[in-house]
Design a protein around this motif. Structure first.
Motif, PDB file in Angstrom:
ATOM      1  N   MET A  33       0.871  -1.184   0.000  1.00  0.00           N
ATOM      2  CA  MET A  33       0.000   0.000   0.000  1.00  0.00           C
ATOM      3  C   MET A  33       0.908   1.233   0.000  1.00  0.00           C
ATOM      4  N   ILE A  34       0.698   2.136  -0.950  1.00  0.00           N
ATOM      5  CA  ILE A  34       1.561   3.333  -1.000  1.00  0.00           C
ATOM      6  C   ILE A  34       0.726   4.600  -0.931  1.00  0.00           C
ATOM      7  N   ARG A  35       1.304   5.611  -0.288  1.00  0.00           N
ATOM      8  CA  ARG A  35       0.582   6.880  -0.237  1.00  0.00           C
ATOM      9  C   ARG A  35       1.375   7.930  -1.009  1.00  0.00           C
ATOM     10  N   PRO A  36       0.674   8.785  -1.747  1.00  0.00           N
ATOM     11  CA  PRO A  36       1.365   9.805  -2.528  1.00  0.00           C
ATOM     12  C   PRO A  36       1.892  10.913  -1.613  1.00  0.00           C
ATOM     13  N   LEU A  37       3.166  11.228  -1.712  1.00  0.00           N
ATOM     14  CA  LEU A  37       3.680  12.325  -0.890  1.00  0.00           C
ATOM     15  C   LEU A  37       3.109  13.652  -1.378  1.00  0.00           C
ATOM     16  N   ALA A  38       2.557  13.664  -2.601  1.00  0.00           N
ATOM     17  CA  ALA A  38       1.944  14.888  -3.138  1.00  0.00           C
ATOM     18  C   ALA A  38       0.628  15.211  -2.447  1.00  0.00           C
ATOM     19  N   ARG A 142      -4.863   9.769   5.475  1.00  0.00           N
ATOM     20  CA  ARG A 142      -3.993   9.634   4.303  1.00  0.00           C
ATOM     21  C   ARG A 142      -4.564   8.668   3.294  1.00  0.00           C
ATOM     22  N   VAL A 143      -4.772   9.151   2.077  1.00  0.00           N
ATOM     23  CA  VAL A 143      -5.243   8.235   1.033  1.00  0.00           C
ATOM     24  C   VAL A 143      -4.060   7.429   0.508  1.00  0.00           C
ATOM     25  N   TRP A 166       7.492   4.100  -6.825  1.00  0.00           N
ATOM     26  CA  TRP A 166       6.525   4.874  -7.614  1.00  0.00           C
ATOM     27  C   TRP A 166       6.713   6.378  -7.368  1.00  0.00           C
ATOM     28  N   THR A 167       6.155   7.176  -8.272  1.00  0.00           N
ATOM     29  CA  THR A 167       6.199   8.623  -8.102  1.00  0.00           C
ATOM     30  C   THR A 167       4.779   9.122  -7.841  1.00  0.00           C
ATOM     31  N   SER A 168       4.674  10.385  -7.411  1.00  0.00           N
ATOM     32  CA  SER A 168       3.325  10.925  -7.172  1.00  0.00           C
ATOM     33  C   SER A 168       3.250  12.388  -7.577  1.00  0.00           C
ATOM     34  N   GLY A 169       2.034  12.865  -7.715  1.00  0.00           N
ATOM     35  CA  GLY A 169       1.814  14.272  -8.073  1.00  0.00           C
ATOM     36  C   GLY A 169       0.347  14.607  -7.912  1.00  0.00           C
ATOM     37  N   GLU A 170       0.013  15.851  -8.244  1.00  0.00           N
ATOM     38  CA  GLU A 170      -1.387  16.256  -8.173  1.00  0.00           C
ATOM     39  C   GLU A 170      -2.111  15.882  -9.455  1.00  0.00           C
ATOM     40  N   THR A 171      -3.416  16.076  -9.436  1.00  0.00           N
ATOM     41  CA  THR A 171      -4.234  15.828 -10.629  1.00  0.00           C
ATOM     42  C   THR A 171      -5.031  17.105 -10.934  1.00  0.00           C
ATOM     43  N   PRO A 172      -5.719  17.158 -12.062  1.00  0.00           N
ATOM     44  CA  PRO A 172      -6.568  18.332 -12.335  1.00  0.00           C
ATOM     45  C   PRO A 172      -7.765  18.416 -11.390  1.00  0.00           C
ATOM     46  N   ILE A 173      -7.993  17.350 -10.590  1.00  0.00           N
ATOM     47  CA  ILE A 173      -9.101  17.404  -9.626  1.00  0.00           C
ATOM     48  C   ILE A 173      -8.606  18.200  -8.424  1.00  0.00           C
ATOM     49  N   ARG A 174      -9.086  19.427  -8.299  1.00  0.00           N
ATOM     50  CA  ARG A 174      -8.560  20.307  -7.261  1.00  0.00           C
ATOM     51  C   ARG A 174      -9.230  20.064  -5.916  1.00  0.00           C
ATOM     52  N   LYS A 175     -10.419  19.525  -5.988  1.00  0.00           N
ATOM     53  CA  LYS A 175     -11.104  19.125  -4.752  1.00  0.00           C
ATOM     54  C   LYS A 175     -12.185  18.138  -5.150  1.00  0.00           C
ATOM     55  N   SER A 176     -12.405  17.145  -4.313  1.00  0.00           N
ATOM     56  CA  SER A 176     -13.412  16.151  -4.663  1.00  0.00           C
ATOM     57  C   SER A 176     -13.860  15.461  -3.396  1.00  0.00           C
ATOM     58  N   GLN A 194       6.902  13.964  -7.214  1.00  0.00           N
ATOM     59  CA  GLN A 194       7.229  13.597  -5.842  1.00  0.00           C
ATOM     60  C   GLN A 194       7.254  12.080  -5.695  1.00  0.00           C
ATOM     61  N   GLY A 195       7.610  11.658  -4.526  1.00  0.00           N
ATOM     62  CA  GLY A 195       7.702  10.222  -4.308  1.00  0.00           C
ATOM     63  C   GLY A 195       6.480   9.670  -3.582  1.00  0.00           C
ATOM     64  N   VAL A 196       6.594   8.455  -3.098  1.00  0.00           N
ATOM     65  CA  VAL A 196       5.509   7.824  -2.348  1.00  0.00           C
ATOM     66  C   VAL A 196       6.088   7.241  -1.061  1.00  0.00           C
ATOM     67  N   GLU A 197       5.214   6.926  -0.170  1.00  0.00           N
ATOM     68  CA  GLU A 197       5.657   6.279   1.065  1.00  0.00           C
ATOM     69  C   GLU A 197       4.922   4.954   1.182  1.00  0.00           C
ATOM     70  N   VAL A 198       5.642   3.907   1.469  1.00  0.00           N
ATOM     71  CA  VAL A 198       4.974   2.619   1.700  1.00  0.00           C
ATOM     72  C   VAL A 198       4.366   2.675   3.099  1.00  0.00           C
ATOM     73  N   VAL A 199       3.077   2.383   3.191  1.00  0.00           N
ATOM     74  CA  VAL A 199       2.432   2.491   4.511  1.00  0.00           C
ATOM     75  C   VAL A 199       2.118   1.110   5.072  1.00  0.00           C
ATOM     76  N   ASP A 200       2.024   1.099   6.372  1.00  0.00           N
ATOM     77  CA  ASP A 200       1.689  -0.130   7.073  1.00  0.00           C
ATOM     78  C   ASP A 200       0.262  -0.522   6.736  1.00  0.00           C
ATOM     79  N   PHE A 201       0.066  -1.660   6.174  1.00  0.00           N
ATOM     80  CA  PHE A 201      -1.302  -2.059   5.833  1.00  0.00           C
ATOM     81  C   PHE A 201      -1.366  -3.573   5.834  1.00  0.00           C
TER      82      PHE A 201
END
Ligand code: BGC
Length: 803
Positions: A33-38, A142-143, A166-176, A194-201
């Protein structure tokens, strides 16, 4: 879907999943499970995680297995994977998380490939619940996402999987967010740097999606379009639904487009969405000269029939549609009659079912609730099982109920339970009619689909629930506390109409309602325990059941046969479930009639009384009165709302008054399925087919029509797990012709009411009141029905008070 149903109606989607997944359900996860640092947290732009990877040789069997904490949408080489909406769906995320599997070989190529996963707040961390108790980050702050592409089941077959690379970044979805809607900036070019963080899952929480994912239905074009005084364009899509708009925009330069949603117009024809309360339900778009083609929001949905569009700049809409979504897109039943209002009501119930079966059975799709209320699901479960194949969906739901069950056995008002993690001042647990979802829904799954496994699976939870309610009893009577939020607080007969304020009508007391429901749940649990081979449980519960029966009769049935709470719900539930002693049934029936006469022949029932009202009248030989109550067109009644233009079932009987005034916005949904539960009666009572407890899953079908003057000609069908059941009748003069079809492999029992005379079945005389057994195929019964000459409704109040 139960095993039987799997063999009988294997849907296209399942075939695809089984073929594509190639046993993937049985293997462990290589992915982390990874979380986007973005990601900036709740309410900030949706993020994406991405990875480039290379494939030397495609074997054609590649599948993507994927899930997220949050909602996700995946793309391979820029192309969307699958067509499911709102994946991975809604579960109690700290206990279980659904994943999906997609065939992806056609999206991959030999050489370099890219996979991108967009992740939004979704149910995981959107603010949920009404404004005073609004909670965000219910399951986490954290998603994150987990995904792997595999060419087979071995570890060496993993093509790519989420990990720290993996890498991470924003999307055109500014809020949802679920209630908020979506802000989308089509002018930005997202960067993934940006990068990602492997999360405990714990991957042990991952489960294959237990029901069909949410799907889009056929889009609806506007039926009308006009401009208001402020220059905004309004679109009427002709049908209230849950879903979203899809639109294409052309523009000459930077422009901003705002879309708002509404279920109704007010009496002046103005856009009205005051009833959404704090749910913003908007879409805001930024576009430039490149415009935007075929946009629809990604991680949200709205309940609406109308859209209002405000444009700043040069943008113009070149196409707009409403896209309904649902977990139960295919209708499996129909009902039509000689009354167009009734026919439309049935359609409205189908739409409310669709709109509120969105991975979880919700109360409504528009305001700041959209939650899995157990009481609503409990009363509607029977209807739901007819209107569409609801087996897997409801199995998933009862599992959620079990996860949310409190240690003392109380079942939550909503599931997945949004106050479970951070309990508030009102605990939202343990109400009559709501908690009984844990007995009633599994029992319906047994009757309808022949699923005995779900009885075995839920029996311990049923027993815990019963023991919880039992702990609120004294001398066999449940005594719920009067303080809202207190342990065992009872919601009663929710939304029961009160009658004229000058002379309010009596309503069922919480003690009677709760005792009646305890009796109902005990009856189900006893049968379930017997069926799954738990005789000691069955015997203990049988003793409790007799105690409750005696206590109810002592406390609430007066010597004359009147009930202590002299209201329609009390009579309906007590008579339907056999709590009135046989020597008092005739007198109680008289008082029941009186309770109806006092309301001028209108119903006087709320959530728990309404589904029982008409079946109870039929049971005590008042079928004609049931028909009159059903067919009257004023408030409160089912057909009034249709007369007022409803296209889905309303939460309140009087949501719009006759002069067009809209009821208080505080609790006024136009898409609440609970009162649509009468459709079960239209199919089982009027068309007259129902499952037989002794051979469930429609192996044996009881045919027992109720002839209602004013409904002829009636025709109905239901695609059961055994095949299509159909029934139709016509009433001409006093002659009824009843045709019915028993599917192959099933048998039928024709059970005609004693009031029907001179009956013949397939040309042979039969006795009314005596069962006639028939085999598969079409059968015709003819009999005589004399419409009662008396005017049932409108008898004088004095007479009405005398049984
Ligand atoms: C919901 C209902 C629900 C009730 C119980 C309401 O706000 O919309 O349908 O069953 O609350 O508390």
């Amino acid at each position: 879907m139960c095993n039987l149903a799997r063999f009988l109606i294997l849907s296209g989607w399942e075939v695809e999943l089984i073929r594509g997944a190639k046993g993937i359900e049985a293997i462990g996860w290589a992915a982390r499970m990874i979380r986007p640092l973005a990601d900036g947290g709740e309410g900030t732009p949706a993020s994406q995680v991405a990875r480039e990877f290379s494939i030397s040789r495609l074997n054609g069997n590649e599948v993507l297995r994927i899930s997220a904490l949050g909602l996700y949408r995946a793309f391979i080489n820029g192309q969307r994977v699958g067509e499911d909406a709102l994946t991975p769906g809604w579960t109690n995320y700290d206990a279980r998380l659904s994943y999906q599997v997609y065939d992806v070989a056609h999206l991959l190529k030999e050489g370099a490939n890219t996979i991108t996963i967009w992740i939004g707040d979704g149910w995981y961390r959107s603010p949920l619940m009404w404004i005073e108790e609004r909670r965000k980050n219910i399951w986490g702050t954290r998603v994150s996402a987990i995904a792997e592409i595999r060419g087979g089941t071995g570890l060496a077959d993993v093509v790519v999987c989420t990990d720290g690379q993996w890498t991470s970044g924003e999307t055109p979805i500014r809020k949802s967010q679920i209630y908020f809607g979506e802000i989308f900036d089509a002018t930005m070019t997202p960067k993934v740097k940006q990068g990602v963080e492997v999360v405990d899952f714990d991957p042990g929480k991952l489960i294959a999606h237990e029901c069909e994912p949410v799907r889009e239905l056929e889009p609806l074009d506007p039926v009308k379009e006009w401009q208001d005084r402020e220059g905004r364009t309004l679109y009427d899509f002709g049908q209230n639904t849950a879903g979203y708009v899809r639109l294409t925009l052309a523009a000459d330069g930077p422009s901003e487009v705002l879309i708002e949603h509404a279920e109704v117009l007010d009496k002046h024809g103005q856009f009205y969405n005051g009833n959404y309360r704090s749910a913003e339900a908007i879409i805001r778009l930024q576009v430039d000269e490149r415009g935007l083609a075929g946009y629809s929001p990604h991680f949200t949905y709205q309940g609406f029939r109308y859209a209002r569009v405000t444009i700043k700049g040069s943008a113009r809409i070149t196409r707009i549609q409403s896209v309904p979504i649902s977990s139960v897109p295919q209708a499996t039943a129909s009902f039509s009659s000689g009354n167009p209002l009734v026919n439309r009501f049935f359609q409205n119930a189908i739409w409310s079912h669709r709109s509120n079966f969105i991975d979880v059975p919700t109360d409504c799709p528009q305001r700041d609730e959209r939650l899995g209320f157990s009481g609503d699901a409990q009363v509607f479960a029977g209807t739901a099982c007819y209107l569409a194949d609801s087996h897997d969906f409801l199995v998933k739901y009862v599992r959620e109920l079990m996860i949310d069950q409190a240690p003392d056995g109380a079942i939550s008002h909503t599931s997945p339970h949004i106050v479970r993690v951070k309990p508030g001042k009102r605990m939202q647990y343990g109400s009559t009619g709501w908690g009984d979802a844990i007995t009633v829904i599994p029992w319906r799954l047994y009757l309808q689909y022949g699923d005995r496994d779900i009885l075995a699976e839920t029996l311990p939870a049923m027993v815990k629930w019963i023991d919880f309610v039992w702990s609120l009893t004294r001398d066999g009577i449940v005594r719920p506390p009067a303080t809202p939020g207190a342990r065992g607080f009872c919601l009663g007969d929710w939304l029961q109409p009160k009658g004229p304020s000058s002379k309010p009508l009596p309503t069922i007391g919480d003690d009677a309602a709760a005792t009646l429901y305890l009796y109902i749940s005990l009856g189900i649990a006893v049968r379930a325990a017997e069926l799954v081979g738990e005789p000691s449980i069955a015997s203990r519960l049988t003793t409790l059941r007799s105690e409750v029966e005696t206590a109810f009769r002592d406390e609430f049935v007066t010597p004359s046969g009147r009930l202590a709470y002299d209201d329609q719900t009390s009579y309906a539930l007590a008579l339907l479930h056999g709590l009135v002693p046989s020597d008092k049934i005739a007198a109680a029936t008289g008082y029941f009639r009186s309770a109806i006469m006092r309301t001028g022949g209108r119903l006087g029932t709320g959530f728990i009384g309404t589904p029982a009202l008409l079946p109870a009248l039929v049971k005590v030989g008042e079928g004609a009165l049931a028909g009159e109550v059903f067919l009257q067109e004023d408030v409160p009644g089912w057909l009034y709302q249709v007369r007022m233009g409803a296209t889905t079932v309303w939460e309140r009987w009087d949501a719009i008054r006759a002069d067009g005034t809209i009821y208080d916005p505080q609790m006024n949904s136009f898409n609440h399925y609970a009162f649509g539960a009468v459709c079960e009666w239209l199919l089982e009572g009027v068309a007259g087919f129902r499952p037989d407890e002794t051979a469930p899953g429609f192996e044996s079908i009881v045919f027992s029509p109720t002839i209602v003057d004013g409904l002829s000609p009636v025709t109905a069908h239901y695609d059961s797990v055994r095949g299509r059941i159909s029934a139709s009748w016509t009433l001409v003069g006093d002659e009824v012709r009843y045709e019915f079809v028993v599917p192959e492999g099933a048998r039928g029992t024709l059970r005609l009411s004693l009031e029907y005379r001179d009956a013949e079945l397939d040309g042979t005389p039969i006795m009314a009141g005596v069962d006639a057994i028939v085999g598969p195929g079409k059968h015709v019964a003819v009999f005589k029905y004399a419409i009662p000459g008396r005017q049932l409704i409108g008898e004088s109040l004095l007479a009405a008070n005398m049984p």
